[in-house]
Design an enzyme around this catalytic site. Structure first.
Site, PDB file in Angstrom:
ATOM      1  CG  ASP A  67     -12.633  -9.323   2.964  1.00 42.16           C
ATOM      2  OD1 ASP A  67     -12.540  -8.420   2.114  1.00 42.16           O
ATOM      3  OD2 ASP A  67     -12.302  -9.168   4.148  1.00 42.16           O
ATOM      4  CD  GLU A  96      -4.475  -7.904   2.054  1.00 34.94           C
ATOM      5  OE1 GLU A  96      -5.334  -7.262   2.679  1.00 34.94           O
ATOM      6  OE2 GLU A  96      -3.272  -7.582   2.027  1.00 34.94           O
ATOM      7  CG  ASN A 110      -0.630  -6.911  -1.273  1.00 39.31           C
ATOM      8  OD1 ASN A 110      -1.262  -7.537  -2.127  1.00 39.31           O
ATOM      9  ND2 ASN A 110      -1.052  -6.779  -0.019  1.00 39.31           N
ATOM     10  CG  HIS A 126      -9.838  -6.057   1.532  1.00 41.08           C
ATOM     11  ND1 HIS A 126      -9.988  -7.183   2.311  1.00 41.08           N
ATOM     12  CD2 HIS A 126      -8.529  -5.734   1.606  1.00 41.08           C
ATOM     13  CE1 HIS A 126      -8.828  -7.514   2.838  1.00 41.08           C
ATOM     14  NE2 HIS A 126      -7.920  -6.663   2.421  1.00 41.08           N
ATOM     15  CD  GLU A 180      -2.715  -1.257   2.528  1.00 36.23           C
ATOM     16  OE1 GLU A 180      -2.514  -0.436   3.437  1.00 36.23           O
ATOM     17  OE2 GLU A 180      -3.610  -2.115   2.584  1.00 36.23           O
TER      18      GLU A 180
END
Ligand code: XIL
Length: 356
Positions: free
Chosen positions: A272, A270, A204, A240, A163
């Site tokens: 979800d 990651e 990432n 996400h 990030e």
């Protein structure tokens, strides 16, 4: 084969005798257990992974048996972050991360390392240390050599940097950027490569799956690294998402393709699907169905892209998920329910893997 017959007999008992759901609760992993994500994924040559939360990992055997049954890739959710691995200047604490790596080895799983560098998870000794540029470079090099060296040969891929850019492509403020300057990025990748030449090295980030400013910023950022000869192998897209905030599949596929044209892999790192704050009204059942559709849709894009070789979910049971620390509100963003029973999302992933 034996497992198949046990499951079959249990299934027959359930339907013949009308055994209540409560008495069959012990049936995971994963419920009837006839197939698992990992066996199907293995056949397709893709890694299916999950973040692992240290609390249940340490105390809940069912959590670990489902983990090993369903996944062939493990990512410590927090245990490899800077502040946890390196709590004092001269102290490294590998205990929890080592336990996860040992678990992965014992269960024939691969490990992704997350993450060497972030603007968060900066320990107090570092943020309050008033270090000079040279000192901070020494600290960073020592951290990367020590951590990557410690896990040399055990970690398939490292999120070297997490990030670091905003939607305009500017490098975010962090102790690294402030004291060392933007060179910290290239240095980190070079040091990681020196410490483990076999590990795949990733940048990432979030919010770069759909087309748009952030995706363009990320593309230019990694392209610049390649042009400078920095050893980077891929991009991690966190994914996400939410019920009304999931990328258009064509845009997502196009993004994977243009990163492939740079020679980069893309891991989904990651995923979800939060169900709160959405415009989808109605029952939980309806929301779970839509959540499942989105898991399936995004997974399908990854499976269809030759450079998308790992698909990681940020946890697997709704019993342990990061929503509260993310949005402040509880949620049910994962693929198994609180009792480890498959949700539509689990079945959607299984379906993608079962189809040719
Ligand atoms: C999150 C963890 O899930 C939480 O347990 C922790 O409190 C904060 O970090 N992007 C990332 C992950 O790269 O490291 C974050 O993990 C979630 C967002």
């Amino acid at each position: 084969m034996k497992r198949f017959f046990v499951a079959l007999i249990l299934a027959m008992l359930v339907s013949a005798c009308g055994i209540s759901e409560a008495t069959t609760r012990q049936m995971t992993p994963t419920e009837l257990g006839l197939s698992s994500l990992r066996t199907l994924a293995q056949n397709r040559g893709i890694s299916i992974g999950t973040a692992v939360d240290v609390k249940p990992f340490r105390k809940e055997p069912l959590y670990n048996s489902v983990l090993a049954h369903e996944f062939n890739l493990l990512v410590p959710e927090n245990q490899m972050k800077f502040a946890l691995l390196h709590p004092e200047r001269d102290t490294y604490d590998f205990k929890d991360a080592d336990a996860m790596v040992a678990f992965a080895k014992a269960n024939d799983m691969q490990v992704r390392g997350h993450t060497l560098l972030w603007h968060l998870s900066v320990p107090r000794w570092l943020s309050e240390g008033n270090f000079t540029r040279d000192e901070l470079m020494d600290i960073l090099r020592d951290h990367i050599y020590t951590v990557v060296g410690h896990y040399r040969g055990s970690i398939i891929a490292w999120d070297v940097l997490n990030e670091a850019i905003d939607a305009n492509g500017y490098i975010k403020d962090s102790i690294w950027q402030r004291v060392i300057g933007p060179e910290y990025i290239d240095l980190a990748f070079r040091w990681a490569h020196e410490a483990d030449p076999q590990a795949r090295l990733f940048y990432n980030d979030y919010g770069a799956e759909r087309r748009g400013q952030k995706a363009d910023a990320l593309y230019n950022f990694v392209k610049g690294m390649l042009e400078r000869g920095v050893p980077i192998n891929g991009v991690g897209l966190q994914m996400h998402v939410g019920l009304t905030a999931s990328p258009d599949p064509q845009e997502f596929a196009d993004n994977l393709k243009r990163l492939a044209a740079l020679g980069l892999d893309v891991d989904i790192t990651e995923m979800d699907v939060l169900i709160q704050n959405s415009k989808v009204k109605g029952s939980l059942e309806k929301k779970f169905a839509e959540q499942g559709r989105l898991y399936g849709e995004n997974f399908q894009v990854c499976v269809s892209a030759p450079n998308c070789k790992a698909f990681v979910i940020w946890g697997f049971t709704d019993k342990y998920n990061w929503a509260v620390s993310f949005t402040g509100r509880p949620d049910k963003p994962l693929i198994l329910d609180e009792s480890y029973r498959p949700k539509p999302a689990y079945n959607a992933l299984l379906k993608v893997l079962s189809e040719k």
